[in-house]
Structure formats: C-alpha cells, structure tokens
Design an enzyme around this catalytic site. Structure first.
Site, PDB file in Angstrom:
ATOM      1  N   HIS A  29       0.819  -1.206   0.000  1.00 60.39           N
ATOM      2  CA  HIS A  29       0.000   0.000   0.000  1.00 60.39           C
ATOM      3  C   HIS A  29       0.858   1.263   0.000  1.00 60.39           C
ATOM      4  O   HIS A  29       0.453   2.284  -0.560  1.00 60.39           O
ATOM      5  CB  HIS A  29      -0.924   0.015   1.231  1.00 60.39           C
ATOM      6  N   ASP A  88      -6.078  -2.460   8.167  1.00 59.95           N
ATOM      7  CA  ASP A  88      -7.109  -2.359   7.118  1.00 59.95           C
ATOM      8  C   ASP A  88      -7.397  -3.751   6.566  1.00 59.95           C
ATOM      9  O   ASP A  88      -7.742  -3.917   5.385  1.00 59.95           O
ATOM     10  CB  ASP A  88      -6.663  -1.401   6.004  1.00 59.95           C
TER      11      ASP A  88
END
Length: 377
Positions: free
Chosen positions: A247, A269
């Site tokens: 990410h 997440d």
C-alpha cells in the site's frame, strides 16, 4: 486472579527494563518490579503492551459486515492470535440499513464481551466519501453529510461509535466534524479529492487525522501538497499507515516516519482474506482475488490488506529503520492516544489493564494476554 509475568526485557513507559516482572490482579497491572535473585524462569524474552488495531474489516474468512452470530467472536480471536489486545471493527460503504445492522451487532458484542481481543467500539468507514479516490468503496452508496443522520448512527451504536471517516470537501463537512467532536467521536479524513487547504480547514474544525495515509487521497505535489502534505506537516494530525510494503512504498513509509513518527498509528485495514490462503474473496460486495497475500479488484486496485500488526511492526523496524520501541508504540500507545483510552491501554504501567504480548528478540509473537488471560495461539 493473580498472575506474575517475568521477562528478560520489559518495555515500560520509561523504556526497556532488564529482568523485571509484572504483578497482575483481576486483569490489571499492580506492580512492576525487579525479578528476585535466584529466579531463573522467564515467561517472555520481550514483554510489551499488546497491539491495538483501530481499523480492521475482517480476517479468518469473515467480515465485520457479515450478518452471522459468530463473526465478531471469530475476528476477536483472530486478532488476539496476531498480538492485538483491543480493536475497532470497521464498516464499509453499503446501504444505510446494512450499516445500521453492523453498528448494532458491534455495540451488542462490545457490551456483552466475549473471547479474544477486546472490542473498543466501531469505526465507520463510509458512506461519506467522494468518488475520485473511492478505493473499493461502491460510489453508488455514497451519501451526503447530515447532522440528524449522524446523530441517529451515534444513538444506534449505543455510545460505541469511536471513529467516523469522511471526505472533508463534501458539503457540510466542517459543521459535521465539529458536531462529531462535540459528541466525542474521532474524525479521520480519507477517500477524498480534498486540497491541502480543505484538509487543513478540516483539522482546524477538529478532525483528528488521515485514513490510511497516502491511500485514497490526494498525494504530495510540490505546488499542491494535497491531503498527504497536510497530514505530514500538521502536528495535529495522526496518520494511519498500512505498513505492508504494498500500500505504501518503504521510502514513503520512511518519509512518514521522519515527518510524523510520533503521530503514526499502524493499522492493518485487513479484510476477510487475512490469515487465509490465496484465492477469490469479496469486499464491499465486489469480487476480489488474493495472490501472494495481496488482494486486488478486477481492475487491479488494492482492496484492503492481509497485514497483521506484528508484521507491520517488524516492517517498520526492518524496512524503515525505526527502533523496536518506536514501532511497538505506533501499534499500541499511539492508537490508544488517538481513541482516548491511553489511561487504560497502550503501555505497561501500574493501574493499566494487563493487555500484553510476549515477543522474541526478532519481534515475532510468542503469546498474547488480554486483561491477564492468556490467549491460545
């Protein structure tokens, strides 16, 4: 119940203590003291505060949005086995009645308790976003901000709504932020095309930080610093960071650590594929595929993560170069401060809950204790 835990090194609020032990009564730490001479047994190489994952959608094959009675129990145990002592089940953009049902389930599970990591409350991620940086969130369910609707969500959550994420450029965002803060709800900014100025205005209104910094927002440009630039340079902002190396590039993670080390909150997440084998899964109603632990939509976009916080901590040490104690704080004390629970969680100190982890010298998890109770790994 009484318990004594002995460690070769113990991470206290003052730093590492060699050959110290904790005395625990009824799930709370009552003393930190040197191990008596002649006692050779150690329960941990490194004894540290348990991690706190404030932003997690799923794992172990289940999702917070699943309408199944054991979902939150399954997730709470999954998180505890990753070194998490407390967490916030996180919703996604969906029809409003689906979000209502999820918030009610989280509130009820928090109230009755259960096995595994302690639920601190809910994190509402969506539906108050804008389409330009939507990520995996379905834009057809995005909604406009409405104070009465927010109050209804707070009431439905029975006081357990901890965080609301929103796009700061939406109409009515600044009054909504001020209202949420008055109701003791944290506000994080993300899935947004906001400018630097709009982001700073949201911080002025009381917003607490950025949702998964760098992802789902306007990036850093030298003439328009965007949301990332506002977050990196504004000392009021706490920055969620998905430190999986996918990410966010390790160099960007390093930039974040240099600019905002004391403000980084490591998150996962994580979605339902976390802890599962490669294959086909779903998120926000979309089919996604996990290959080599990375989850992507059909169009190739990232769709949540399969990260665990113990891996995130090691990545911050190995890929970014922060110290182990700094990385551990990013996953424990920093999230506790963001949520305002640092009087009870996030560090080792007499009077705090015995939410603890044992790590080996390479920061691999060996054991988790939640309020003094050992979790079978």
């Amino acid at each position: 119940m009484s318990l004594v835990l002995r460690a070769r090194r113990l991470l206290s609020e003052q730093g590492w203590l060699d050959d110290h032990q904790l005395r625990i009564e009824d799930g709370a730490i009552i003393a930190i003291e040197p191990i008596p001479a002649g006692v050779t047994v150690r329960d941990a190489e490194l004894l540290c505060p348990a991690y706190i994952d404030i932003h997690v959608h799923g794992g172990a094959g289940v999702d917070v949005m699943d309408d199944a009675p054991q979902t939150l129990d399954t997730l709470a145990m999954h998180k505890a086995r990753e070194g998490v002592g407390a967490w916030c089940p996180t919703t996604v953009t969906a029809p409003l009645d689906t979000i209502h049902a999820a918030l009610k389930r989280i509130a009820e599970r928090r109230q009755r308790g259960g096995p595994g990591a302690q639920i601190l409350g809910s994190y509402l991620e969506g539906p108050y976003f804008t389409p330009q940086n939507k990520g995996a969130h379905p834009p057809e369910w995005f909604r406009e901000l409405d104070i009465a609707e927010l109050d209804a969500l707070i009431a439905l959550a029975q006081g357990s709504l901890r965080v609301v994420a929103l796009a700061p450029e939406k109409p009515g965002a600044l009054p909504a932020i001020k209202h949420l803060k008055q109701r003791s709800v944290r506000v994080m900014l993300g899935h947004s095309a906001a400018t630097w100025a709009q982001t700073v205005a949201a911080f002025d209104a009381g917003a607490d930080g950025l949702v998964h910094c760098f992802n789902g927002m306007t990036g850093l440009h030298h003439r328009e610093p965007g949301m990332v630039g506002a977050g990196l340079t504004d000392n009021r902002a706490r920055l969620e960071l998905i430190a999986d190396g996918h990410h966010v590039h390790p160099a960007a993670m390093q930039l974040c650590a240099h600019c905002a080390g004391e403000r980084i909150v490591l998150i996962t997440d994580a979605m339902r594929a976390a802890g599962m084998p490669d294959g086909h899964y779903d998120i926000c109603g979309y089919a996604v595929e996990m290959r080599d632990g990375v989850v992507r939509t059909a169009s190739g976009g990232l769709a949540g993560s399969t990260l665990s916080l113990d891996v995130a901590v090691r990545n911050m040490v190995q890929q970014v170069g922060v110290s182990p104690e700094e990385a551990i704080a990013m996953a424990s004390l920093h999230p506790a401060k963001l949520l305002g629970v640092d009087d009870q969680l996030g560090s080792i100190r007499p009077g705090k809950r015995a939410s603890l982890i044992a790590l080996d010298s390479a920061l691999h998890l060996q054991q988790t204790w939640v309020q003094g109770l050992a979790i079978p790994l």
